[in-house]
Design an enzyme around this catalytic site. Sequence first.
Site, PDB file in Angstrom:
ATOM      1  N   CYS A 154       0.822  -1.230   0.000  1.00  0.00           N
ATOM      2  CA  CYS A 154       0.000   0.000   0.000  1.00  0.00           C
ATOM      3  C   CYS A 154       0.848   1.269   0.000  1.00  0.00           C
ATOM      4  CB  CYS A 154      -0.942   0.007   1.201  1.00  0.00           C
ATOM      5  SG  CYS A 154      -2.120  -1.340   1.169  1.00  0.00           S
ATOM      6  N   HIS A 182      -3.094   7.699   3.150  1.00  0.00           N
ATOM      7  CA  HIS A 182      -3.549   6.416   2.604  1.00  0.00           C
ATOM      8  C   HIS A 182      -4.905   6.090   3.218  1.00  0.00           C
ATOM      9  CE1 HIS A 182      -3.856   2.368   1.377  1.00  0.00           C
ATOM     10  NE2 HIS A 182      -3.469   1.820   2.508  1.00  0.00           N
ATOM     11  N   ASN A 216     -10.071   0.470   0.893  1.00  0.00           N
ATOM     12  CA  ASN A 216      -8.622   0.600   0.764  1.00  0.00           C
ATOM     13  C   ASN A 216      -8.221   0.126  -0.633  1.00  0.00           C
ATOM     14  OD1 ASN A 216      -5.861   0.247   0.852  1.00  0.00           O
ATOM     15  ND2 ASN A 216      -5.829  -0.732   2.851  1.00  0.00           N
TER      16      ASN A 216
HETATM   17  O1  UT7 Z   1      -3.080  -0.699   3.913  1.00  0.00           O
HETATM   18  C1  UT7 Z   1      -2.878  -1.519   5.031  1.00  0.00           C
HETATM   19  C2  UT7 Z   1      -3.991  -2.478   5.125  1.00  0.00           C
HETATM   20  N1  UT7 Z   1      -4.310  -2.907   6.426  1.00  0.00           N
HETATM   21  C3  UT7 Z   1      -5.094  -2.223   7.283  1.00  0.00           C
HETATM   22  O2  UT7 Z   1      -5.485  -1.109   7.098  1.00  0.00           O
HETATM   23  C4  UT7 Z   1      -5.537  -2.971   8.493  1.00  0.00           C
HETATM   24  C5  UT7 Z   1      -5.477  -2.210   9.758  1.00  0.00           C
HETATM   25  N2  UT7 Z   1      -6.344  -2.814  10.715  1.00  0.00           N
HETATM   26  C6  UT7 Z   1      -7.662  -2.537  10.772  1.00  0.00           C
HETATM   27  O3  UT7 Z   1      -8.154  -1.742   9.999  1.00  0.00           O
HETATM   28  C7  UT7 Z   1      -8.483  -3.183  11.844  1.00  0.00           C
HETATM   29  O4  UT7 Z   1      -7.639  -3.958  12.675  1.00  0.00           O
HETATM   30  C8  UT7 Z   1      -9.635  -4.072  11.304  1.00  0.00           C
HETATM   31  C9  UT7 Z   1     -10.694  -3.202  10.667  1.00  0.00           C
HETATM   32  C10 UT7 Z   1      -9.092  -5.077  10.277  1.00  0.00           C
HETATM   33  C11 UT7 Z   1     -10.281  -4.869  12.433  1.00  0.00           C
HETATM   34  O5  UT7 Z   1     -10.701  -3.997  13.447  1.00  0.00           O
HETATM   35  P1  UT7 Z   1     -10.355  -4.301  14.965  1.00  0.00           P
HETATM   36  O6  UT7 Z   1     -11.054  -3.280  15.770  1.00  0.00           O
HETATM   37  O7  UT7 Z   1      -8.865  -4.394  15.071  1.00  0.00           O
HETATM   38  O8  UT7 Z   1     -11.041  -5.710  15.175  1.00  0.00           O
HETATM   39  P2  UT7 Z   1     -10.402  -7.103  15.577  1.00  0.00           P
HETATM   40  O9  UT7 Z   1      -9.578  -7.651  14.455  1.00  0.00           O
HETATM   41  O10 UT7 Z   1      -9.749  -6.969  16.931  1.00  0.00           O
HETATM   42  O11 UT7 Z   1     -11.702  -7.956  15.710  1.00  0.00           O
HETATM   43  C12 UT7 Z   1     -12.730  -7.640  16.643  1.00  0.00           C
HETATM   44  C13 UT7 Z   1     -13.869  -8.617  16.431  1.00  0.00           C
HETATM   45  C14 UT7 Z   1     -13.410 -10.061  16.380  1.00  0.00           C
HETATM   46  O12 UT7 Z   1     -14.406 -10.843  17.013  1.00  0.00           O
HETATM   47  P3  UT7 Z   1     -14.208 -11.357  18.534  1.00  0.00           P
HETATM   48  O13 UT7 Z   1     -12.920 -12.155  18.493  1.00  0.00           O
HETATM   49  O14 UT7 Z   1     -14.086 -10.104  19.351  1.00  0.00           O
HETATM   50  O15 UT7 Z   1     -15.427 -12.152  18.767  1.00  0.00           O
HETATM   51  C15 UT7 Z   1     -13.423 -10.364  14.896  1.00  0.00           C
HETATM   52  O16 UT7 Z   1     -13.627 -11.741  14.625  1.00  0.00           O
HETATM   53  O17 UT7 Z   1     -14.512  -8.338  15.196  1.00  0.00           O
HETATM   54  C16 UT7 Z   1     -14.593  -9.556  14.434  1.00  0.00           C
HETATM   55  N3  UT7 Z   1     -14.540  -9.238  13.016  1.00  0.00           N
HETATM   56  C17 UT7 Z   1     -15.643  -8.953  12.306  1.00  0.00           C
HETATM   57  N4  UT7 Z   1     -16.944  -8.907  12.629  1.00  0.00           N
HETATM   58  C18 UT7 Z   1     -17.823  -8.576  11.671  1.00  0.00           C
HETATM   59  C19 UT7 Z   1     -13.467  -9.122  12.216  1.00  0.00           C
HETATM   60  N5  UT7 Z   1     -13.846  -8.782  10.966  1.00  0.00           N
HETATM   61  C20 UT7 Z   1     -15.193  -8.666  11.008  1.00  0.00           C
HETATM   62  C21 UT7 Z   1     -16.158  -8.330  10.044  1.00  0.00           C
HETATM   63  N6  UT7 Z   1     -17.449  -8.279  10.422  1.00  0.00           N
HETATM   64  N7  UT7 Z   1     -15.851  -8.013   8.765  1.00  0.00           N
END
Ligand code: UT7
Length: 342
Positions: free
Chosen positions: A114, A251, A281
Amino acid sequence: MTKRARIVGVGRYVPEHVMTNDDLEAIVDTSDEWITDRTGIRERRIAADHESTSSMGAEAARRALASAGLTGQDIDLVVCGTCTADHSFPAAATLIQHEIGAPGAAAFDVNAACNGFMSALSVATQFIASGQSTRVMVVGSEVYSRILDWTDRGTCVLFGDGAGAVIVEATPEGERGSVDALLLRSDGSQAGLLYANGPATPGDAAAREAKVVMNGAAVFKHAVVAMAEASAEVVAQAGYSVEDIDLVVPHQANRRIITALADRLGLPMEKVFLNLHKYGNTSSASIPIALAEAVAEGRLKAGDRVLLAAFGGGLSWGAMTLEWGGVRHPEAATADASIART
Ligand code: UT7
């Protein structure tokens, strides 16, 4: 003597097909509410079967030429930031070079995930500074829809397809516009946090399947700290203070990351350009798409001080400060039906 480099053209192209958060609910266990709250993304564009990184990149490049009042013949180097090139080789940049009619121009891709566009723009700036090039087409173009794991809700809801392009040229004596400071960094020890395999990945055929794998939470933390530090450093190098920045074009990965970045820098969100709600993204394409839309919306005027910041797999990140030089035909930057949706 090193020459100053400035941006004189911008363009963007996004595919017509819109995939909303509601559409994703039918594919994986997710919800519009979760995606909107955690990321700010509402919809993204998905390339048609006949479209590719090079076809979208060429369209964005043509619009950049139109916005600058130039033709392909004026370009002597094409650099494309991408990690989803049409082929392992030749480079997408060579296909774009042909499509825009830039005979004899050098062309190559830069892959920094990215951070690809920022890396490509840095290369262009150095080619101009050294006198090696007169006018460079810098493209960021990606079709992540083809490398996503559509069963992984942690990644497939985040990305979209599209392309953006800018034209960089030497600033004539006494005229406005220049890249003032730039910084690129990487940390390959963290490569496992965000990657996609490819046709040359060691192992068996299954290992070569190109699918995005990410530890979202770890990337999130890194992104905020790395972009904030890099941004502060380039602002200082350029001799500005943070208050002097007129517009930040970061970004477009996640609204929460961008808000945290603005907080750390002490910049109000009114000075931050956001369009990730429309496109998700788009990796290397996100900053040039945002620049083209910022120009079309009148958010950038000659003399403005602009901060760009990006991060991505590698890990790789960077920041740049520049004085905006102005674009002759801003309306050409986003000239297609999809802008009507904004
Ligand atoms: O250009 C670089 C590209 N990468 C990025 O930009 C990624 C940077 N990271 C992020 O944007 C965030 O970490 C995410 C948006 C990917 C995730 O957000 P988060 O607040 O860090 O959530 P998490 O990964 O800690 O997950 C929280 C919960 C989990 O469930 P439990 O374990 O708490 O029950 C996940 O399984 O949210 C769940 N989850 C979802 N739920 C519904 C993860 N993805 C989803 C989804 N829909 N799409």
